[in-house]
Design an enzyme around this catalytic site. Structure first.
Site, PDB file in Angstrom:
ATOM      1  N   ASP A  83      65.488  31.212  20.942  1.00 40.81           N
ATOM      2  CA  ASP A  83      66.229  31.292  22.211  1.00 40.81           C
ATOM      3  C   ASP A  83      66.757  29.899  22.578  1.00 40.81           C
ATOM      4  OD1 ASP A  83      65.641  34.042  22.579  1.00 40.81           O
ATOM      5  OD2 ASP A  83      63.618  33.495  23.215  1.00 40.81           O
ATOM      6  N   GLU A 131      56.262  32.703  10.292  1.00 41.26           N
ATOM      7  CA  GLU A 131      57.574  32.869  10.956  1.00 41.26           C
ATOM      8  C   GLU A 131      57.377  32.978  12.464  1.00 41.26           C
ATOM      9  OE1 GLU A 131      60.524  35.492   9.305  1.00 41.26           O
ATOM     10  OE2 GLU A 131      61.708  35.415  11.156  1.00 41.26           O
TER      11      GLU A 131
HETATM   12  C1  LIG Z   1      67.091  35.061  19.694  1.00 42.14           C
HETATM   13  S1  LIG Z   1      65.714  35.913  19.084  1.00 42.14           S
HETATM   14  C2  LIG Z   1      65.856  35.694  17.329  1.00 42.14           C
HETATM   15  C3  LIG Z   1      65.086  36.722  16.546  1.00 42.14           C
HETATM   16  C4  LIG Z   1      65.119  36.586  15.015  1.00 42.14           C
HETATM   17  N1  LIG Z   1      64.505  35.360  14.578  1.00 42.14           N
HETATM   18  C5  LIG Z   1      66.509  36.694  14.457  1.00 42.14           C
HETATM   19  O1  LIG Z   1      67.014  35.693  13.921  1.00 42.14           O
HETATM   20  O2  LIG Z   1      67.106  37.791  14.554  1.00 42.14           O
HETATM   21  C6  LIG Z   1      64.364  34.796  19.457  1.00 42.14           C
HETATM   22  C7  LIG Z   1      63.007  35.455  19.352  1.00 42.14           C
HETATM   23  O3  LIG Z   1      61.982  34.495  19.558  1.00 42.14           O
HETATM   24  C8  LIG Z   1      60.931  35.110  20.293  1.00 42.14           C
HETATM   25  N2  LIG Z   1      60.175  34.039  20.949  1.00 42.14           N
HETATM   26  C9  LIG Z   1      60.525  33.361  22.063  1.00 42.14           C
HETATM   27  N3  LIG Z   1      59.594  32.440  22.359  1.00 42.14           N
HETATM   28  C10 LIG Z   1      58.630  32.526  21.401  1.00 42.14           C
HETATM   29  C11 LIG Z   1      57.408  31.849  21.159  1.00 42.14           C
HETATM   30  N4  LIG Z   1      56.983  30.882  21.970  1.00 42.14           N
HETATM   31  N5  LIG Z   1      56.664  32.214  20.098  1.00 42.14           N
HETATM   32  C12 LIG Z   1      57.080  33.211  19.268  1.00 42.14           C
HETATM   33  N6  LIG Z   1      58.243  33.886  19.455  1.00 42.14           N
HETATM   34  C13 LIG Z   1      59.002  33.558  20.499  1.00 42.14           C
HETATM   35  C14 LIG Z   1      61.661  36.037  21.252  1.00 42.14           C
HETATM   36  O4  LIG Z   1      60.833  37.063  21.741  1.00 42.14           O
HETATM   37  C15 LIG Z   1      62.792  36.548  20.380  1.00 42.14           C
HETATM   38  O5  LIG Z   1      62.453  37.733  19.704  1.00 42.14           O
END
Ligand SMILES: C[S@@+](CC[C@H](N)C(=O)[O-])C[C@H]1O[C@@H](n2cnc3c(N)ncnc32)[C@H](O)[C@@H]1O
Length: 238
Positions: free
Chosen positions: A138, A64
């Site tokens: 994001d 994930e």
């Molecule tokens: C908008 S949040 C969504 C969190 C979760 N998946 C949800 O649906 O509630 C996007 C998440 O992706 C993480 N993220 C951003 N860029 C990433 C990357 N390159 N690798 C892993 N995680 C990342 C951010 O830190 C953030 O927690």
């Protein structure tokens, strides 16, 4: 050999100071569960070795990306105790929340990368991941920031390399433009098929797909989410 360009992580690594319980979970649990991509060479990490201590062993490893507070990851790990899960999340406050869940649920089939998921993709062995999840990534809505989106040519190629033939890659978003972007990129990618046949297939979350915080936020804000499932095509025989 030409080295690939360095990866850049966009977004926050830290938020508010952690509550005591979350700080304690981070200190006591993370060292044993953390995977550091920098410790492994390109394409060299067989993820099954990370789960040798999991009771009964694992029959596969799922991934994930950006698990946020970890609701989906923890629910899946509970539902599939014979699968090893790797979660990538650079935001330490989210990692701490997941660790509390792991501790309270006694889960022994989750490992964590506190960094850009792209770094992990680059160090995994080919065909080693049986399913992947990218939920509400994001959206980087400004046009000049679109190239920061996780879905892009480099990560699609990297994901196709690590997925097994026939593996699912599930994505969700509540952002219309990112939905179009995901579909444009994935339906033109040589290695994936979109599995939707009728609108219900992408409008409704499948029953075995636990909800997340960001799904709830999108619905509350009047942005209905989409649920996209792609299948990795079988590799051509040489
Ligand atoms: C908008 S949040 C969504 C969190 C979760 N998946 C949800 O649906 O509630 C996007 C998440 O992706 C993480 N993220 C951003 N860029 C990433 C990357 N390159 N690798 C892993 N995680 C990342 C951010 O830190 C953030 O927690």
């Amino acid at each position: 050999m030409v080295k690939p360009p360095l990866r850049t992580l966009y977004g926050r690594r830290r938020g508010k100071p952690l509550r005591l319980g979350r700080r304690a979970a981070l200190d006591s649990l993370l060292p044993a569960l953390q995977v550091n991509p920098a410790d492994h060479g390109a394409g060299a990490l067989d993820p099954r070795v990370l789960f040798q201590a999991t009771a009964g062993g694992v029959r596969g490893v799922w991934l994930e990306i950006g698990f946020g507070a970890g609701e989906h990851l923890a629910a899946m790990a509970r539902a599939y105790p014979d699968i090893g899960f790797i979660g990538c999340e650079p935001f330490i406050n989210g990692v701490a929340r997941l660790l509390v869940e792991i501790e309270q649920g006694g889960l022994d089939n989750i490992r964590i990368v506190v960094d850009d998921a792209g770094l992990l993709l680059d160090c995994l062995t080919a065909g080693s991941i049986g399913r992947s999840f990218l939920l509400f990534p994001d959206p980087w809505p400004k046009r000049r920031h679109n190239k920061r989106r996780f879905v892009g040519a480099r990560n699609i190629t990297a994901m196709a390399r690590v997925l097994t033939d026939g593996a699912l890659w599930r994505m969700a978003t509540d952002h219309r433009d990112y939905c179009r972007w995901m579909l444009d990129h994935m339906t033109t990618a040589a290695d994936f098929d979109w599995l939707a046949r009728r609108p219900g297939d992408w409008r409704l979350r499948p029953e075995d797909w636990p909800p997340t915080r960001y799904e709830g936020k999108g619905i509350a804000a009047g942005r209905p989410p989409v649920f996209l499932s792609f299948k990795r095509r079988p590799r051509k025989q040489p």
